[in-house]
Design a protein around this motif. Structure first.
Motif, mmCIF file in Angstrom:
data_model
loop_
_atom_site.group_PDB
_atom_site.id
_atom_site.type_symbol
_atom_site.label_atom_id
_atom_site.label_comp_id
_atom_site.label_asym_id
_atom_site.label_seq_id
_atom_site.Cartn_x
_atom_site.Cartn_y
_atom_site.Cartn_z
ATOM 1 N N PRO A 41 0.818 -1.227 0.000
ATOM 2 C CA PRO A 41 0.000 0.000 0.000
ATOM 3 C C PRO A 41 0.847 1.271 0.000
ATOM 4 C CG PRO A 41 -0.890 -1.598 1.550
ATOM 5 C CD PRO A 41 0.454 -2.112 1.130
ATOM 6 N N LEU A 42 1.943 1.265 0.738
ATOM 7 C CA LEU A 42 2.814 2.434 0.764
ATOM 8 C C LEU A 42 3.460 2.649 -0.597
ATOM 9 C CD1 LEU A 42 4.201 4.695 2.433
ATOM 10 C CD2 LEU A 42 6.054 3.069 2.872
ATOM 11 N N TRP A 91 1.421 -1.416 14.739
ATOM 12 C CA TRP A 91 1.348 -1.566 13.284
ATOM 13 C C TRP A 91 0.626 -0.368 12.696
ATOM 14 C CZ3 TRP A 91 0.632 -5.756 16.613
ATOM 15 C CH2 TRP A 91 1.605 -6.762 16.526
ATOM 16 N N ALA A 92 1.225 0.804 12.839
ATOM 17 C CA ALA A 92 0.584 2.039 12.386
ATOM 18 C C ALA A 92 0.299 2.006 10.887
ATOM 19 C CB ALA A 92 1.460 3.240 12.728
ATOM 20 N N HIS A 93 1.165 1.367 10.123
ATOM 21 C CA HIS A 93 0.972 1.318 8.663
ATOM 22 C C HIS A 93 -0.282 0.541 8.294
ATOM 23 C CE1 HIS A 93 3.331 -2.336 9.569
ATOM 24 N NE2 HIS A 93 2.649 -2.884 8.579
ATOM 25 N N ASP A 94 -0.724 -0.370 9.160
ATOM 26 C CA ASP A 94 -1.986 -1.089 8.952
ATOM 27 C C ASP A 94 -3.165 -0.372 9.609
ATOM 28 O OD1 ASP A 94 -1.077 -3.189 7.406
ATOM 29 O OD2 ASP A 94 -0.653 -4.484 9.110
ATOM 30 N N ASP A 95 -2.915 0.222 10.765
ATOM 31 C CA ASP A 95 -3.998 0.876 11.503
ATOM 32 C C ASP A 95 -4.570 2.073 10.755
ATOM 33 O OD1 ASP A 95 -3.649 -0.964 13.530
ATOM 34 O OD2 ASP A 95 -2.375 0.337 14.744
ATOM 35 N N ASP A 96 -3.695 2.846 10.123
ATOM 36 C CA ASP A 96 -4.136 4.017 9.359
ATOM 37 C C ASP A 96 -3.189 4.204 8.174
ATOM 38 O OD1 ASP A 96 -5.055 6.429 8.388
ATOM 39 O OD2 ASP A 96 -5.341 7.318 10.374
ATOM 40 N N PRO A 97 -3.377 3.409 7.113
ATOM 41 C CA PRO A 97 -2.458 3.473 5.969
ATOM 42 C C PRO A 97 -2.356 4.861 5.343
ATOM 43 C CG PRO A 97 -3.892 1.551 5.810
ATOM 44 C CD PRO A 97 -4.420 2.390 6.930
ATOM 45 N N ALA A 98 -3.476 5.575 5.279
ATOM 46 C CA ALA A 98 -3.456 6.893 4.653
ATOM 47 C C ALA A 98 -2.619 7.881 5.468
ATOM 48 C CB ALA A 98 -4.882 7.417 4.487
ATOM 49 N N ALA A 99 -2.804 7.883 6.796
ATOM 50 C CA ALA A 99 -2.029 8.785 7.648
ATOM 51 C C ALA A 99 -0.552 8.413 7.630
ATOM 52 C CB ALA A 99 -2.570 8.744 9.074
#
Length: 263
Positions: free
Chosen positions: A40-41, A243-251
């Motif tokens: 996603p990133l 897992w911030a990249h999963d918790d809020d991918p857009a942010a």
């Protein structure tokens, strides 16, 4: 992203290539993780940046190894970058991968242009991190279905097995995980320690991303890391955990994009 393979220090390591001609970003996952967690990133940053996600030893489709010490992970990343003819590059890492990233910058500054560290702490030992090792040795080897594997893992006290199921594949005798359970315990134990000297050992620009709900990196430590290292920007993402990249991918992608734009 396209899966490729490279021989690195005698190991066959998998990696995902975001392709394109953008500035390269080496992405390093955490324990139990997969390179594809950065897909996603990669999509969010394309085409300006080309995410190159390395599947580290003992994880995913990469070879197992006899040594999971932190120095081995760093040496793998350095040799991988040299094999690509890349450097200096932006290096991004999550959790264990974040520690590998900032240790790589300290030991091989010629390879690292900037750092993005998500939830990789400078001090990984009790009492600062009460439980630095997740003991997975009693996790099921196989289950009849993917849902059965999920339920068996969650029965071990894991609220949501989604992250771990990124490593789930179907074998002839049922569903199982790609990583070896003993390897992962050994790797986590090897990461217990004081990594402050490495965190402070590089001078490139750095972004530290922290999830305030994290059970791994205390907020006080994240703020101390940013305060003690010149050129470091701290971004705390509300409502996010380890897992911030999963918790809020857009942010997460927005924080990374804004940091990179300021380089």
């Amino acid at each position: 992203m396209i899966e490729r393979f490279a021989t690195v220090r005698g190991l066959r390591l998998a990696w995902l290539d975001g392709r394109g001609d953008g500035a390269p970003i080496l992405a390093l996952h955490g324990h139990f993780g997969r390179a594809r967690c950065f897909a996603p990133l990669a999509a969010a940053l394309a085409p300006r940046y080309r995410v190159i996600a390395l599947e580290q030893r003992g994880h995913g489709h990469s070879d197992r190894a006899g040594d999971y010490g932190p120095d081995e992970y760093v040496a793998d990343a350095a040799e991988f970058l040299r094999g690509l003819g890349a450097g200096p590059v932006i290096v991004l890492g999550h959790s264990m991968g974040g520690v590998v990233a900032f240790r790589l910058a300290a030991r091989h500054p010629e390879l690292v242009r900037a750092l993005v560290v998500e939830e990789g702490g400078a001090l990984n030992r009790p009492p600062d991190v009460p439980h630095p090792v997740l003991d997975v040795r009693d996790w099921p080897r196989r289950a009849a279905t993917l849902d059965g594997l999920r339920r068996a893992i969650e029965a071990r006290g894991i609220p949501d097995a989604g992250y771990f199921l990124e490593s789930a594949v179907e074998h002839p005798d049922g569903w199982g995980l790609l990583f070896d359970r003993d390897d992962m315990v050994a790797s986590q134990r090897a990461l217990i320690g004081d990594w402050w000297a490495d965190w402070l050992g590089s001078s490139c620009p750095a972004l530290l991303i922290h999830g305030p709900e994290s059970f791994v990196l205390p907020t006080a430590q994240a703020r101390a890391m940013a305060g003690r290292r010149p050129g470091t920007v701290l971004r705390e993402l509300p409502g996010c955990g380890h897992w911030a990249h999963d918790d809020d991918p857009a942010a997460f992608a927005s924080a990374v994009r804004e940091f990179l734009a300021a380089l």
